[in-house]
Motif scaffolding. Structure first.
Motif, mmCIF file in Angstrom:
data_model
loop_
_atom_site.group_PDB
_atom_site.id
_atom_site.type_symbol
_atom_site.label_atom_id
_atom_site.label_comp_id
_atom_site.label_asym_id
_atom_site.label_seq_id
_atom_site.Cartn_x
_atom_site.Cartn_y
_atom_site.Cartn_z
ATOM 1 N N LEU A 42 -22.050 62.664 88.203
ATOM 2 C CA LEU A 42 -21.071 62.264 87.203
ATOM 3 C C LEU A 42 -20.343 63.486 86.650
ATOM 4 N N SER A 45 -21.938 66.863 84.869
ATOM 5 C CA SER A 45 -23.363 66.987 85.196
ATOM 6 C C SER A 45 -23.758 68.418 85.571
ATOM 7 N N ASN A 97 -11.792 57.050 87.587
ATOM 8 C CA ASN A 97 -13.059 56.861 88.291
ATOM 9 C C ASN A 97 -12.911 57.323 89.734
ATOM 10 N N SER A 120 -27.922 63.468 79.260
ATOM 11 C CA SER A 120 -26.840 62.492 79.069
ATOM 12 C C SER A 120 -27.334 61.275 78.296
ATOM 13 N N SER A 121 -26.388 60.455 77.887
ATOM 14 C CA SER A 121 -26.706 59.242 77.137
ATOM 15 C C SER A 121 -27.362 58.220 78.065
ATOM 16 N N ASP A 123 -26.353 55.233 78.643
ATOM 17 C CA ASP A 123 -25.306 54.580 79.446
ATOM 18 C C ASP A 123 -24.932 55.445 80.649
ATOM 19 N N ASP A 124 -24.761 56.748 80.426
ATOM 20 C CA ASP A 124 -24.420 57.647 81.529
ATOM 21 C C ASP A 124 -25.565 57.742 82.540
ATOM 22 N N THR A 127 -25.363 54.707 84.634
ATOM 23 C CA THR A 127 -24.264 54.861 85.585
ATOM 24 C C THR A 127 -24.679 55.785 86.723
#
Length: 168
Positions: A42, A45, A97, A120-121, A123-124, A127
Motif C-alpha cells: 500500500l 508502506s 487506486n 497502519s490503521s 482499515d489499511d 486492505t
C-alpha cells in the motif's frame, strides 16, 4: 652442479608460468545471475525506503515513487532487478487506486516482495490483507516465492509479529 642449475631453472620456469597464467590468462569473472522481482504494498508502506536502503542510497532524499521504478540491487552472488510499483502518475478523483493495475507489471517476475506497514490503521491492514490475498491467488504469482516484510517496526503504533501473523 649442472643438475642443480637445471633444477633451479625448471622451478623458475614453473613459477614464472604460474604467475603469467594468474595475471594474464584469468579472464573476466563469470556473470552473476539476475532475478526479476516485483515490490508491492500500500501507499506509504515503505517500498521506496526499503529499496533505497538495499541500494545504499542516502535516506535523506527519498521521495515516493510515481508510477514505477526499477532498481538493480547487487549482491555478491546475484543481482535483483526490483520493479517497485508506486502511486499513479496522475491522481484524479476516483483514479487513485493503482493496485488494480499491479497485475500488468507481474509478467516475467521471479519473486514478490510485499511490504506491509505494521503501524497502519485496522482499515489499511485489512486492505493490505485483501491485496496480499489477491496477489497470492494471481496466476502469474501464485507459484513464486513471496517475502512479506513488516515495515515501520520502529514506530510506537507498530504491531508485534504475533499480531501481524494472525490468520489472513
Amino acid at each position: 652442479m649442472s643438475e642443480c642449475i637445471q633444477l633451479s631453472f625448471a622451478v623458475c620456469r614453473i613459477g614464472m608460468y604460474t604467475c603469467f597464467r594468474a595475471l594474464c590468462c584469468k579472464g573476466p569473472p563469470p556473470p552473476r545471475p539476475e532475478y526479476d522481482l516485483v515490490c508491492i504494498g500500500l501507499t506509504g508502506s515503505g517500498k521506496t525506503s526499503l529499496l533505497s536502503q538495499l541500494c545504499s542510497e542516502s535516506p535523506e532524499n527519498i521521495v515516493s515513487t510515481t508510477g514505477f521504478s526499477i532498481k538493480a540491487v547487487p549482491f555478491q552472488n546475484a543481482i535483483l532487478n526490483v520493479k517497485e510499483l508506486g502511486v499513479p502518475i496522475v491522481v484524479l478523483k476516483g483514479a487513485d487506486n493503482i493496485r488494480k493495475y499491479w497485475s500488468r507489471y507481474y509478467q516475467g517476475s521471479q519473486g514478490v516482495i510485499f511490504v506491509l506497514d505494521s503501524a497502519s490503521s485496522e482499515d489499511d491492514l485489512e486492505t493490505a490483507r485483501n491485496e496480499l490475498h489477491s496477489a497470492l491467488q494471481h496466476p502469474q504469482l501464485c507459484t513464486l516465492p513471496f517475502l512479506i516484510l513488516a515495515n515501520h517496526q520502529d514506530k510506537p503504533a507498530a504491531r508485534s509479529i504475533q499480531e501481524e501473523s494472525q490468520p489472513l
